[in-house]
Design an enzyme around this catalytic site. Structure first.
Site, PDB file in Angstrom:
ATOM      1  N   ASP A  37      66.273  85.882  77.600  1.00  0.00           N
ATOM      2  CA  ASP A  37      67.290  84.876  77.909  1.00  0.00           C
ATOM      3  C   ASP A  37      67.541  84.074  76.644  1.00  0.00           C
ATOM      4  O   ASP A  37      66.869  84.268  75.625  1.00  0.00           O
ATOM      5  CB  ASP A  37      66.809  83.971  79.045  1.00  0.00           C
ATOM      6  CG  ASP A  37      67.954  83.418  79.890  1.00  0.00           C
ATOM      7  OD1 ASP A  37      68.041  83.769  81.077  1.00  0.00           O
ATOM      8  OD2 ASP A  37      68.776  82.633  79.355  1.00  0.00           O
ATOM      9  N   ASP A  62      69.636  87.299  72.636  1.00  0.00           N
ATOM     10  CA  ASP A  62      71.079  87.371  72.856  1.00  0.00           C
ATOM     11  C   ASP A  62      71.438  88.845  72.981  1.00  0.00           C
ATOM     12  O   ASP A  62      71.328  89.599  71.998  1.00  0.00           O
ATOM     13  CB  ASP A  62      71.819  86.736  71.677  1.00  0.00           C
ATOM     14  CG  ASP A  62      73.324  86.675  71.872  1.00  0.00           C
ATOM     15  OD1 ASP A  62      73.867  87.499  72.643  1.00  0.00           O
ATOM     16  OD2 ASP A  62      73.971  85.819  71.247  1.00  0.00           O
ATOM     17  N   VAL A  63      71.839  89.272  74.171  1.00  0.00           N
ATOM     18  CA  VAL A  63      72.025  90.704  74.424  1.00  0.00           C
ATOM     19  C   VAL A  63      73.186  91.304  73.636  1.00  0.00           C
ATOM     20  O   VAL A  63      73.323  92.532  73.576  1.00  0.00           O
ATOM     21  CB  VAL A  63      72.211  90.985  75.935  1.00  0.00           C
ATOM     22  CG1 VAL A  63      70.959  90.605  76.707  1.00  0.00           C
ATOM     23  CG2 VAL A  63      73.444  90.262  76.489  1.00  0.00           C
ATOM     24  N   SER A 141      79.366  94.181  89.698  1.00  0.00           N
ATOM     25  CA  SER A 141      79.818  93.173  90.660  1.00  0.00           C
ATOM     26  C   SER A 141      80.905  93.784  91.520  1.00  0.00           C
ATOM     27  O   SER A 141      81.608  94.708  91.084  1.00  0.00           O
ATOM     28  CB  SER A 141      80.379  91.944  89.937  1.00  0.00           C
ATOM     29  OG  SER A 141      81.104  91.100  90.819  1.00  0.00           O
ATOM     30  N   TYR A 154      86.138  89.440  83.558  1.00  0.00           N
ATOM     31  CA  TYR A 154      84.909  89.760  84.293  1.00  0.00           C
ATOM     32  C   TYR A 154      85.060  91.071  85.067  1.00  0.00           C
ATOM     33  O   TYR A 154      84.164  91.921  85.049  1.00  0.00           O
ATOM     34  CB  TYR A 154      84.613  88.603  85.240  1.00  0.00           C
ATOM     35  CG  TYR A 154      83.276  88.644  85.939  1.00  0.00           C
ATOM     36  CD1 TYR A 154      82.116  88.245  85.280  1.00  0.00           C
ATOM     37  CD2 TYR A 154      83.180  89.039  87.272  1.00  0.00           C
ATOM     38  CE1 TYR A 154      80.892  88.247  85.935  1.00  0.00           C
ATOM     39  CE2 TYR A 154      81.960  89.053  87.931  1.00  0.00           C
ATOM     40  CZ  TYR A 154      80.822  88.651  87.257  1.00  0.00           C
ATOM     41  OH  TYR A 154      79.609  88.660  87.908  1.00  0.00           O
ATOM     42  N   LYS A 158      82.781  94.359  84.452  1.00  0.00           N
ATOM     43  CA  LYS A 158      81.936  94.875  85.527  1.00  0.00           C
ATOM     44  C   LYS A 158      82.358  96.282  85.946  1.00  0.00           C
ATOM     45  O   LYS A 158      81.518  97.096  86.348  1.00  0.00           O
ATOM     46  CB  LYS A 158      81.971  93.918  86.717  1.00  0.00           C
ATOM     47  CG  LYS A 158      81.258  92.585  86.450  1.00  0.00           C
ATOM     48  CD  LYS A 158      79.813  92.768  86.032  1.00  0.00           C
ATOM     49  CE  LYS A 158      79.029  91.473  86.075  1.00  0.00           C
ATOM     50  NZ  LYS A 158      77.614  91.656  85.630  1.00  0.00           N
TER      51      LYS A 158
END
Length: 246
Positions: A37, A62-63, A141, A154, A158
């Site tokens: 995280d 940080d991904v 999602s 988003y 997703k």
């Protein structure tokens, strides 16, 4: 024996919310978990919540940065052993209608959700294929299935995670690495509970089961995909929606 007894797991975005609930469920089922995280204070609190350093570690990650993801897996394997489970959960929202959305808001969502999931899937699969396999679970999602107003960024990210999951699953199945995804709907979290009441009621009206899900109900499905209970499943996408948008 728990379903993940002796497994080493990494969960991104797990300092709070659904990610933390996934990590807690994994620990309860015998795994040792590394939380990735960017909220250091919440991450430290999460480790304490999960039983301390013997069962959990926190790594600032940080991904969007592939090298940081690799370094996080290094910590996991050095602390707990070969990586067995990886969950790409990290994410944010930057909702706005397409007319009002800035390029930065679009880019941020794509980078964190889609590129971040690619970084995690790529790095995890690389480690897992070197020691006999493993399970990767990606958080998509329901917005990636139906598209929601104010979420062109988003919904795009997703939906992209679904395509990424299916393509990656085909690439690494021969090595015993399974890659699956879940698509949660309305989940009762601090973020969703902050919505105006009329918006909450509108969303509830779309759900045949008549209620929102608890984070633990998402975690249980992720556990299923992470465990050997789903040993012959890869490239699948499971909806956790109470029947919404079926």
């Amino acid at each position: 024996m728990g379903l993940l007894e002796g497994k080493t797991a990494v969960v991104t975005g797990a300092a709070r919310g659904i990610g933390l609930e996934i990590a807690r469920t994994f620990v309860d089922q015998g795994a040792r978990v590394v939380i990735g995280d960017i909220d250091d204070e919440a991450g430290a609190a999460a480790v304490s919540d999960l039983g301390g350093q013997d069962t959990a570690r926190y790594v600032h990650c940080d991904v969007r940065d592939g090298a940081a993801v690799e370094a996080m897996i290094d910590v996991a394997e050095e602390a707990f052993g070969p990586l067995g489970v990886f969950v790409n959960n990290a994410g944010i929202t930057r909702d706005a209608t397409m007319r009002k959305m800035t390029e930065q808001q679009f880019d941020d969502i794509i980078a964190i959700h889609l590129k971040g999931t690619w970084n995690g899937t790529r790095a995890a699969a690389g480690r897992m294929r070197g020691h006999g396999g493993g399970a990767i679970v990606n958080l998509s999602s329901i917005s990636g299935k139906v598209g929601l107003v104010g979420q062109t960024n988003y919904s795009a990210a997703k939906a992209g995670i679904v395509g990424l999951t299916k393509a990656a699953a085909k690439e690494v199945a021969f090595a015993g690495v399974r890659v699956n995804a879940v698509q949660p709907g309305l989940i009762r979290t601090a973020m969703t509970l902050a919505m105006p009441e009329h918006v909450w009621e509108e969303k509830l009206a779309e759900i045949p089961m008549g209620r929102a899900a608890e984070p633990s109900e998402v975690a249980q499905v992720v556990l299923f995909l992470a465990s050997d209970m789903s040993s012959y499943m890869t490239g699948t996408v499971l909806e956790i929606t109470g029947g919404r948008h079926i």
